[in-house]
Every structure is written in structure tokens, then in C-alpha cells.
Motif scaffolding. Structure first.
Motif, PDB file in Angstrom:
ATOM      1  N   VAL A   7      22.739  50.093  21.633  1.00 45.45           N
ATOM      2  CA  VAL A   7      22.848  49.051  20.612  1.00 45.45           C
ATOM      3  C   VAL A   7      22.489  49.612  19.241  1.00 45.45           C
ATOM      4  CG1 VAL A   7      21.771  46.915  19.786  1.00 45.45           C
ATOM      5  CG2 VAL A   7      22.532  47.091  22.149  1.00 45.45           C
ATOM      6  N   ALA A   8      21.444  50.436  19.166  1.00 42.31           N
ATOM      7  CA  ALA A   8      21.036  51.024  17.884  1.00 42.31           C
ATOM      8  C   ALA A   8      22.154  51.893  17.318  1.00 42.31           C
ATOM      9  CB  ALA A   8      19.757  51.841  18.065  1.00 42.31           C
ATOM     10  N   PHE A   9      22.763  52.711  18.163  1.00 38.31           N
ATOM     11  CA  PHE A   9      23.875  53.534  17.711  1.00 38.31           C
ATOM     12  C   PHE A   9      25.068  52.667  17.302  1.00 38.31           C
ATOM     13  CE2 PHE A   9      21.546  57.079  19.446  1.00 38.31           C
ATOM     14  CZ  PHE A   9      21.950  58.143  18.652  1.00 38.31           C
ATOM     15  N   GLY A  10      25.272  51.560  17.986  1.00 40.62           N
ATOM     16  CA  GLY A  10      26.343  50.639  17.621  1.00 40.62           C
ATOM     17  C   GLY A  10      26.117  50.021  16.252  1.00 40.62           C
ATOM     18  N   PHE A  11      24.882  49.596  15.989  1.00 38.64           N
ATOM     19  CA  PHE A  11      24.575  49.021  14.669  1.00 38.64           C
ATOM     20  C   PHE A  11      24.743  50.064  13.567  1.00 38.64           C
ATOM     21  CE2 PHE A  11      22.129  45.466  16.739  1.00 38.64           C
ATOM     22  CZ  PHE A  11      22.862  44.443  16.159  1.00 38.64           C
ATOM     23  N   ILE A  12      24.282  51.285  13.820  1.00 36.35           N
ATOM     24  CA  ILE A  12      24.425  52.342  12.812  1.00 36.35           C
ATOM     25  C   ILE A  12      25.905  52.641  12.570  1.00 36.35           C
ATOM     26  CG2 ILE A  12      23.987  54.777  12.312  1.00 36.35           C
ATOM     27  CD1 ILE A  12      21.307  54.419  13.868  1.00 36.35           C
ATOM     28  N   ALA A  13      26.692  52.722  13.641  1.00 38.38           N
ATOM     29  CA  ALA A  13      28.129  52.981  13.496  1.00 38.38           C
ATOM     30  C   ALA A  13      28.801  51.858  12.711  1.00 38.38           C
ATOM     31  CB  ALA A  13      28.784  53.144  14.867  1.00 38.38           C
ATOM     32  N   SER A  14      28.447  50.602  13.010  1.00 39.95           N
ATOM     33  CA  SER A  14      29.069  49.487  12.282  1.00 39.95           C
ATOM     34  C   SER A  14      28.693  49.532  10.801  1.00 39.95           C
ATOM     35  CB  SER A  14      28.683  48.147  12.900  1.00 39.95           C
ATOM     36  OG  SER A  14      27.303  47.919  12.801  1.00 39.95           O
ATOM     37  N   LEU A  15      27.469  49.891  10.493  1.00 40.05           N
ATOM     38  CA  LEU A  15      27.064  50.011   9.092  1.00 40.05           C
ATOM     39  C   LEU A  15      27.804  51.156   8.404  1.00 40.05           C
ATOM     40  CD1 LEU A  15      23.230  49.291   9.322  1.00 40.05           C
ATOM     41  CD2 LEU A  15      25.059  47.772   8.536  1.00 40.05           C
TER      42      LEU A  15
ATOM     43  N   PHE B  84      28.749  58.544  15.927  1.00 38.60           N
ATOM     44  CA  PHE B  84      27.876  57.451  16.365  1.00 38.60           C
ATOM     45  C   PHE B  84      28.602  56.522  17.343  1.00 38.60           C
ATOM     46  CE2 PHE B  84      25.083  58.806  13.011  1.00 38.60           C
ATOM     47  CZ  PHE B  84      23.817  58.443  13.461  1.00 38.60           C
ATOM     48  N   SER B  85      29.890  56.310  17.128  1.00 37.23           N
ATOM     49  CA  SER B  85      30.682  55.508  18.074  1.00 37.23           C
ATOM     50  C   SER B  85      30.771  56.185  19.424  1.00 37.23           C
ATOM     51  CB  SER B  85      32.096  55.288  17.536  1.00 37.23           C
ATOM     52  OG  SER B  85      32.076  54.633  16.319  1.00 37.23           O
ATOM     53  N   LEU B  86      30.958  57.494  19.416  1.00 42.10           N
ATOM     54  CA  LEU B  86      31.034  58.253  20.667  1.00 42.10           C
ATOM     55  C   LEU B  86      29.710  58.180  21.423  1.00 42.10           C
ATOM     56  CD1 LEU B  86      32.445  60.206  22.623  1.00 42.10           C
ATOM     57  CD2 LEU B  86      31.628  62.076  21.162  1.00 42.10           C
ATOM     58  N   VAL B  87      28.609  58.381  20.722  1.00 44.62           N
ATOM     59  CA  VAL B  87      27.296  58.322  21.377  1.00 44.62           C
ATOM     60  C   VAL B  87      27.034  56.918  21.909  1.00 44.62           C
ATOM     61  CG1 VAL B  87      24.805  58.548  21.005  1.00 44.62           C
ATOM     62  CG2 VAL B  87      26.361  60.262  20.070  1.00 44.62           C
ATOM     63  N   ALA B  88      27.376  55.893  21.144  1.00 48.12           N
ATOM     64  CA  ALA B  88      27.193  54.506  21.611  1.00 48.12           C
ATOM     65  C   ALA B  88      28.020  54.258  22.862  1.00 48.12           C
ATOM     66  CB  ALA B  88      27.584  53.520  20.512  1.00 48.12           C
TER      67      ALA B  88
ATOM     68  N   LYS C 126      33.158  58.993   7.690  1.00 42.82           N
ATOM     69  CA  LYS C 126      34.051  58.738   8.829  1.00 42.82           C
ATOM     70  C   LYS C 126      33.685  59.598  10.034  1.00 42.82           C
ATOM     71  CE  LYS C 126      38.242  56.802   6.919  1.00 42.82           C
ATOM     72  NZ  LYS C 126      37.939  55.495   7.479  1.00 42.82           N
ATOM     73  N   VAL C 127      33.381  60.871   9.805  1.00 43.76           N
ATOM     74  CA  VAL C 127      32.994  61.747  10.919  1.00 43.76           C
ATOM     75  C   VAL C 127      31.695  61.252  11.542  1.00 43.76           C
ATOM     76  CG1 VAL C 127      32.216  64.083  11.492  1.00 43.76           C
ATOM     77  CG2 VAL C 127      34.265  63.762  10.110  1.00 43.76           C
TER      78      VAL C 127
ATOM     79  N   CYS D  13      34.708  52.343  22.217  1.00 45.16           N
ATOM     80  CA  CYS D  13      35.757  53.281  22.610  1.00 45.16           C
ATOM     81  C   CYS D  13      36.931  53.226  21.627  1.00 45.16           C
ATOM     82  CB  CYS D  13      36.233  52.979  24.024  1.00 45.16           C
ATOM     83  SG  CYS D  13      37.461  54.146  24.635  1.00 45.16           S
ATOM     84  N   THR D  14      37.342  52.040  21.246  1.00 44.21           N
ATOM     85  CA  THR D  14      38.421  51.884  20.276  1.00 44.21           C
ATOM     86  C   THR D  14      38.047  52.509  18.942  1.00 44.21           C
ATOM     87  OG1 THR D  14      39.119  49.835  21.337  1.00 44.21           O
ATOM     88  CG2 THR D  14      39.868  50.191  19.083  1.00 44.21           C
ATOM     89  N   ALA D  15      36.826  52.271  18.495  1.00 49.32           N
ATOM     90  CA  ALA D  15      36.369  52.833  17.223  1.00 49.32           C
ATOM     91  C   ALA D  15      36.379  54.350  17.271  1.00 49.32           C
ATOM     92  CB  ALA D  15      34.968  52.316  16.895  1.00 49.32           C
ATOM     93  N   PHE D  16      35.897  54.914  18.352  1.00 50.21           N
ATOM     94  CA  PHE D  16      35.869  56.368  18.483  1.00 50.21           C
ATOM     95  C   PHE D  16      37.275  56.952  18.479  1.00 50.21           C
ATOM     96  CE2 PHE D  16      36.313  59.773  21.695  1.00 50.21           C
ATOM     97  CZ  PHE D  16      35.838  60.816  20.910  1.00 50.21           C
ATOM     98  N   LEU D  17      38.149  56.424  19.321  1.00 55.17           N
ATOM     99  CA  LEU D  17      39.489  56.996  19.463  1.00 55.17           C
ATOM    100  C   LEU D  17      40.349  56.794  18.207  1.00 55.17           C
ATOM    101  CD1 LEU D  17      40.307  56.026  23.149  1.00 55.17           C
ATOM    102  CD2 LEU D  17      39.708  58.281  22.258  1.00 55.17           C
ATOM    103  N   PHE D  18      40.405  55.560  17.713  1.00 53.62           N
ATOM    104  CA  PHE D  18      41.287  55.286  16.575  1.00 53.62           C
ATOM    105  C   PHE D  18      40.765  55.893  15.276  1.00 53.62           C
ATOM    106  CE2 PHE D  18      43.491  51.289  18.419  1.00 53.62           C
ATOM    107  CZ  PHE D  18      44.137  52.088  19.344  1.00 53.62           C
ATOM    108  N   THR D  19      39.457  55.869  15.077  1.00 50.47           N
ATOM    109  CA  THR D  19      38.916  56.465  13.856  1.00 50.47           C
ATOM    110  C   THR D  19      39.059  57.979  13.915  1.00 50.47           C
ATOM    111  OG1 THR D  19      37.357  54.639  13.719  1.00 50.47           O
ATOM    112  CG2 THR D  19      36.936  56.537  12.302  1.00 50.47           C
ATOM    113  N   GLY D  20      38.881  58.553  15.087  1.00 49.78           N
ATOM    114  CA  GLY D  20      39.118  59.993  15.232  1.00 49.78           C
ATOM    115  C   GLY D  20      40.552  60.349  14.886  1.00 49.78           C
ATOM    116  N   LEU D  21      41.494  59.560  15.369  1.00 47.03           N
ATOM    117  CA  LEU D  21      42.900  59.781  15.050  1.00 47.03           C
ATOM    118  C   LEU D  21      43.157  59.599  13.555  1.00 47.03           C
ATOM    119  CD1 LEU D  21      45.849  60.233  15.970  1.00 47.03           C
ATOM    120  CD2 LEU D  21      45.997  57.764  16.307  1.00 47.03           C
TER     121      LEU D  21
END
Length: 183
Positions: A133-141, A43-47, A37-38, A71-79
Motif C-alpha cells: 500500500v505504501a508503494f502504491g501511494f508513493i507511485a500514485s503521488l 514503484f508500481s512494479l514493487v507494489a 516516470k521511471v 500491473c497496468t501502471a507498470f506495463l503501460f507506463t513502461g511502454l
């Protein structure tokens, strides 16, 4: 003042000092999933940051969708990580954290995958866009891996378990209590 202390000391119970504020592993988050999760948050933040650096867009809709999802992934997952790794989740009125965690993680993982694919297909081909995009794919995985690990370790969360049935030979009470005329 000493007399007042003597009176109150005998009748009041001190609250125990606050325990640890950071509790990993916990009932909802083990060390492996915490790490996943971290990593997904980072990765979401960097993307998101890389996407914000893009100055010109060929087609802006995929860029805006990617921006929203990252942005949603970073904020909500962080919370969610903060809530699940501290005692704060006890103060929120949610009864099934595992189901919330699983559902959210699957949905955000799929949305991130769609947003990354859309942005990969329709960008200007600059290095910053490709890196985003690469960071987005890694974050989604990572999000989808987290959901699979949760499913494999705990099964589907909050599934209704079969209620034990009562034996057939017990008869239901025939007379209702406190009915008019039964007094």
C-alpha cells in the motif's frame, strides 16, 4: 561487379546511419519527467510484486483492484516511457503525444490513489500488505506529480489555439468554379 557499383553509386543515395535510440530530453519528455516516470514505473512494479506475495486476503476485491491497477501502471507506463524516450513514437500514428501522456498519467494516478486507499482500508494488516500500500501511494503521488510538472511546463497539451480570423472586408467568392453552364 565493379561496373554495377559504379552505376548504382551515382544514382542511389545512402540512408543516413540510424541516430541515437535513446533521446532524453526530447520534445515530449525532459530529464525531470523521465526520472519521475521511471520512478513511478519502479514503484508500481514493487507494489505489484509485494501485492502478489499476499497469500490470504480478508476482502479480496480491493486486493484484485490494486493488483490490476499496479500491473497496468507498470506495463503501460513502461511502454509509454520506451516510446517517448526513443524514436519509436514517430512510427506510431498518434498526433498528440502530450495529450495522451497527460490524460493517461492523470487517470492512472487517480486510479492508483483509489486502489491504494481501498486496499489500505481493507487488508489483513500484515507487513507485506502495508508495504504494498505504501508503494502504491508513493507511485500514485509520482504519477500525479508527473502530470502537474507536464501541466506547469507545457500547459494543457493539445489545446485548440484560436484560429486567426479573416478581415471582414473580404467578400467570399460569389461564383463557384466548374458549375454547369459556366463553360
Amino acid at each position: 561487379m565493379a561496373a554495377a557499383d559504379a552505376v548504382y553509386n551515382a544514382t542511389t543515395i545512402q540512408e543516413p546511419k540510424a541516430g541515437k535510440w535513446f533521446i532524453v530530453p526530447s520534445e515530449y519528455l525532459d530529464k525531470w519527467r523521465f526520472g519521475i516516470k521511471v520512478a513511478a514505473v519502479l514503484f508500481s512494479l514493487v507494489a505489484f510484486i509485494l501485492e502478489e506475495v499476499v497469500l490470504h486476503c480478508k476482502s479480496c476485491s480491493p486486493l484484485y483492484f490494486f493488483e490490476f491497477v499496479s500491473c497496468t501502471a507498470f506495463l503501460f507506463t513502461g511502454l509509454l516511457v520506451i516510446l517517448l524516450s526513443t524514436p519509436l513514437h514517430h512510427r506510431v500514428g498518434i498526433s498528440c503525444w502530450s495529450m495522451l501522456d497527460f490524460s493517461y498519467t492523470v487517470v492512472i494516478g487517480v486510479l492508483f490513489l483509489i486502489a491504494s486507499a481501498a486496499f489500505a482500508k481493507d487488508n489483513g494488516g500484515r507487513a507485506v500488505e502495508s508495504t504494498s500500500v505504501a508503494f502504491g501511494f508513493i507511485a500514485s503521488l509520482l504519477f500525479l506529480l508527473d502530470a502537474v510538472v507536464l501541466w506547469k511546463t507545457k500547459g494543457l497539451p493539445c489545446r485548440s489555439k484560436a484560429q486567426p480570423t479573416q478581415p471582414q472586408n473580404q467578400m467570399a467568392e460569389a461564383e463557384k468554379l466548374n458549375t454547369p453552364g459556366s463553360e
